[in-house]
Design a protein around this motif. Structure first.
Motif, PDB file in Angstrom:
ATOM      1  N   THR A 152      44.021  39.194  41.594  1.00 33.86           N
ATOM      2  CA  THR A 152      42.987  40.185  41.841  1.00 33.86           C
ATOM      3  C   THR A 152      42.863  40.429  43.343  1.00 33.86           C
ATOM      4  O   THR A 152      43.193  39.556  44.159  1.00 33.86           O
ATOM      5  CB  THR A 152      41.625  39.731  41.289  1.00 33.86           C
ATOM      6  OG1 THR A 152      41.287  38.459  41.854  1.00 33.86           O
ATOM      7  CG2 THR A 152      41.661  39.621  39.771  1.00 33.86           C
TER       8      THR A 152
ATOM      9  N   TYR B 218      40.347  42.609  46.400  1.00 30.48           N
ATOM     10  CA  TYR B 218      39.038  43.212  46.631  1.00 30.48           C
ATOM     11  C   TYR B 218      38.944  43.787  48.039  1.00 30.48           C
ATOM     12  O   TYR B 218      39.517  43.238  48.989  1.00 30.48           O
ATOM     13  CB  TYR B 218      37.933  42.168  46.464  1.00 30.48           C
ATOM     14  CG  TYR B 218      37.834  41.608  45.072  1.00 30.48           C
ATOM     15  CD1 TYR B 218      38.477  40.419  44.718  1.00 30.48           C
ATOM     16  CD2 TYR B 218      37.102  42.265  44.094  1.00 30.48           C
ATOM     17  CE1 TYR B 218      38.402  39.913  43.442  1.00 30.48           C
ATOM     18  CE2 TYR B 218      37.014  41.760  42.809  1.00 30.48           C
ATOM     19  CZ  TYR B 218      37.669  40.584  42.491  1.00 30.48           C
ATOM     20  OH  TYR B 218      37.580  40.083  41.219  1.00 30.48           O
TER      21      TYR B 218
ATOM     22  N   THR C 130      33.497  41.498  40.624  1.00 31.68           N
ATOM     23  CA  THR C 130      34.596  40.808  39.963  1.00 31.68           C
ATOM     24  C   THR C 130      35.306  41.767  39.023  1.00 31.68           C
ATOM     25  O   THR C 130      34.667  42.373  38.155  1.00 31.68           O
ATOM     26  CB  THR C 130      34.094  39.603  39.163  1.00 31.68           C
ATOM     27  OG1 THR C 130      33.390  38.706  40.029  1.00 31.68           O
ATOM     28  CG2 THR C 130      35.261  38.861  38.520  1.00 31.68           C
TER      29      THR C 130
ATOM     30  N   SER D 280      38.173  42.286  36.045  1.00 34.03           N
ATOM     31  CA  SER D 280      38.843  41.535  34.986  1.00 34.03           C
ATOM     32  C   SER D 280      39.420  42.521  33.988  1.00 34.03           C
ATOM     33  O   SER D 280      39.101  43.713  34.032  1.00 34.03           O
ATOM     34  CB  SER D 280      37.877  40.571  34.293  1.00 34.03           C
ATOM     35  OG  SER D 280      36.816  41.274  33.686  1.00 34.03           O
TER      36      SER D 280
END
Length: 123
Positions: A58, A60, A69, A71
């Motif tokens: 992931t 950011y 977050t 997902s």
């Protein structure tokens, strides 16, 4: 091709939370690297978060790190963005996007886009 539909936006007070969802249809969802972008009025579309095909990696933007977050659930063909500790500066239209091959924060490299969902954070 893949079609994307975002949901979950709304109005929330500063400090609150929202969870955005992006449902995909069309080609195999797990083939795609998925990203979230946002665009505030009068501003460019900015990268928020991205997730690899299997969800193992992931990425950011610094502005959301530790608060948001990303997902995905490949069995449900859906990617999520959990947003906590929201700030008025997070107010924007949030877009889900899909691309093949490698990770990117550049919106121009994403081939498929949803129509967006509005997130408004009041102070």
């Amino acid at each position: 091709q893949v079609q994307l539909v975002e949901s979950g936006g709304g109005l929330v007070e500063a400090g609150g939370s929202l969870r955005l969802s992006c449902a995909a249809s069309g080609r195999t969802f797990s083939d795609y690297f998925m990203g979230w972008f946002r665009q505030a009025p009068g501003k460019e579309r900015d990268f928020v978060a991205a997730i690899s095909w299997g969800g193992g990696s992931t990425y950011y933007a610094d502005s959301v790190k530790g608060r948001f977050t990303i997902s995905r659930d490949n069995a449900k063909n859906t990617v999520y963005l959990q947003m906590n500790s929201l700030e008025p500066e997070d107010t924007a239209v949030y877009y889900c996007a899909a691309k093949l091959l490698i990770y990117s924060t550049d919106a121009r490299t994403y081939a498929y886009w949803g129509r967006g969902t509005q997130v408004t954070v009041s102070s």
